[in-house]
Design a protein around this motif. Structure first.
Motif, mmCIF file in Angstrom:
data_model
loop_
_atom_site.group_PDB
_atom_site.id
_atom_site.type_symbol
_atom_site.label_atom_id
_atom_site.label_comp_id
_atom_site.label_asym_id
_atom_site.label_seq_id
_atom_site.Cartn_x
_atom_site.Cartn_y
_atom_site.Cartn_z
ATOM 1 N N GLY A 95 0.882 -1.151 -0.068
ATOM 2 C CA GLY A 95 -0.068 0.163 -0.099
ATOM 3 C C GLY A 95 0.743 1.258 0.016
ATOM 4 O O GLY A 95 0.461 2.181 -0.850
ATOM 5 N N LEU A 96 1.757 1.298 0.828
ATOM 6 C CA LEU A 96 2.638 2.444 0.879
ATOM 7 C C LEU A 96 3.455 2.583 -0.293
ATOM 8 O O LEU A 96 3.649 3.768 -0.825
ATOM 9 N N ALA A 97 4.013 1.428 -0.988
ATOM 10 C CA ALA A 97 4.875 1.673 -1.998
ATOM 11 C C ALA A 97 4.005 2.388 -3.341
ATOM 12 O O ALA A 97 4.423 3.153 -4.025
ATOM 13 N N LYS A 98 2.638 1.760 -3.169
ATOM 14 C CA LYS A 98 2.064 2.481 -4.242
ATOM 15 C C LYS A 98 1.488 3.976 -4.076
ATOM 16 O O LYS A 98 1.712 4.671 -4.954
ATOM 17 N N LYS A 99 1.103 4.202 -2.780
ATOM 18 C CA LYS A 99 0.776 5.388 -2.575
ATOM 19 C C LYS A 99 1.889 6.851 -2.562
ATOM 20 O O LYS A 99 1.413 7.724 -3.047
ATOM 21 N N TYR A 100 2.908 6.325 -2.085
ATOM 22 C CA TYR A 100 4.038 7.129 -1.862
ATOM 23 C C TYR A 100 4.979 6.902 -2.910
ATOM 24 O O TYR A 100 6.162 7.820 -2.741
ATOM 25 N N GLN A 101 4.785 6.131 -3.901
ATOM 26 C CA GLN A 101 5.906 5.826 -4.789
ATOM 27 C C GLN A 101 7.331 5.616 -4.027
ATOM 28 O O GLN A 101 8.466 6.023 -4.572
ATOM 29 N N PHE A 102 7.229 4.979 -3.265
ATOM 30 C CA PHE A 102 8.655 4.315 -2.363
ATOM 31 C C PHE A 102 8.867 2.957 -2.978
ATOM 32 O O PHE A 102 8.068 2.225 -2.972
ATOM 33 N N ASP A 103 10.258 2.766 -2.962
ATOM 34 C CA ASP A 103 10.577 1.184 -3.103
ATOM 35 C C ASP A 103 11.145 0.858 -1.761
ATOM 36 O O ASP A 103 12.088 1.215 -1.322
ATOM 37 N N ILE A 104 10.251 0.336 -0.999
ATOM 38 C CA ILE A 104 10.526 -0.188 0.127
ATOM 39 C C ILE A 104 11.466 -1.255 0.449
ATOM 40 O O ILE A 104 11.223 -2.350 -0.185
ATOM 41 N N THR A 105 12.561 -1.191 1.200
ATOM 42 C CA THR A 105 13.556 -2.086 1.291
ATOM 43 C C THR A 105 13.568 -2.594 2.568
ATOM 44 O O THR A 105 14.293 -3.792 2.757
ATOM 45 N N ASN A 106 13.046 -2.061 3.391
ATOM 46 C CA ASN A 106 13.410 -2.456 4.794
ATOM 47 C C ASN A 106 12.312 -2.004 5.810
ATOM 48 O O ASN A 106 11.560 -0.946 5.454
ATOM 49 N N HIS A 107 12.148 -2.391 6.938
ATOM 50 C CA HIS A 107 11.177 -1.996 7.827
ATOM 51 C C HIS A 107 11.882 -1.994 9.399
ATOM 52 O O HIS A 107 12.913 -3.019 9.564
#
Lengths: 156, 156
Positions: free
Chosen positions: B128-140
DNA sequence: ATATCTGCAAAGACTTTGCATGAGA
DNA sequence: TCTCATGCAAAGTCTTTGCAGATAT
């Protein structure tokens, strides 16, 4: 104009702890209350300074430590070497959010898109951890890291 | 004796990035691989020193920065003023865990419970976050804060 | 051969502390 | 009045940087 929790809602908490209410502390809480984003100690200093030039950086740090210890403020580390501070908001409160950090440019986005799974997960995790490890859990932090749109385009 | 990912599994990653393989880097990776817990830069220095007295703190810091940038190592802040480092473990890997931090004594417990709920939540959140904020999420990062058993008893 | 890596010492940045003064209750 | 709070300046701590020499490829 009273804030969302009533006029000077924190006075009681302060008096209850034996802490004094001073101009500097009022100014700092005021800034934190209206802050749109996570602020560094220096950010707060700069915002407090115009109306209270007598408040120094030392007081900012000392007050923030106090507020963090009281649980009124949360302290964050986004990896750029300086701490950030935000007024605490319970998980069900309006302003509750988590952070999305760009590891390249250090930009931080607040997001409030809380999916039900997250609340469910947090609830179970807190209950389970509290029991298993005998911890009184008071807070949690969730952050996602990645590369923001801008940085991705720059690299490509 | 080869490690869990095969002998010198990281050599390829290093060469691929144009980084050289040196004694100091081998020693640091070796320590991180066998570490039971999150180590500070100085912890690593002290563990590397007996077998490699020629490796200085500077190299530790520089190597850790490299490893963090490569995504091989995660850097943590537990609020005591010094960073901690751990070999990265994917969310499905054996060693994947999160931290429970005592805000009073700064003790940190690794826990591996609730991983199933977590995976489900993370998957949805990241999508959801990747799509909404155009982030490539690599870690949490997920951390819980509270007061440990000892500190609660001391206070009471 | 040569670009990368390293130790050492020094610098840097943020945060904390000591102490005398000032201010809240 | 009597603590508690504050400013200033100095110290502290972790981390980063400059540079010449050493090393990996």
């Amino acid at each position: 104009m009273p804030g969302p929790r009533g006029p000077v809602w924190w006075h009681g908490r302060f008096r209850g702890c034996g802490y004094r209410i001073t101009l500097g502390r009022e100014a700092i809480l005021h800034v934190l209350t209206r802050a749109e984003a996570h602020l560094s100690a220096e950010d707060i200093y700069l915002k407090v300074h115009p109306s209270c030039p007598s408040v120094g950086l030392t007081t900012i740090y000392r007050t923030l430590e106090l507020l963090v210890d009281m649980g009124l403020v949360h302290k964050f580390d986004f990896g750029d070497g300086r701490a950030r501070y935000e007024l605490a908001e319970g998980p069900k409160k309006e302003g509750h959010h988590h952070h999305l950090v760009c590891t390249s440019c250090k930009r931080v986005i607040n997001y409030t898109d809380f999916i039900d799974e997250e609340l469910e997960f947090l609830k179970r995790a807190e209950e389970g951890l509290a029991k298993k490890y005998q911890f009184d859990i008071t807070n949690h932090m969730i952050q996602f890291y990645g590369m923001c749109d801008n940085c991705r385009k720059k690299k490509a």
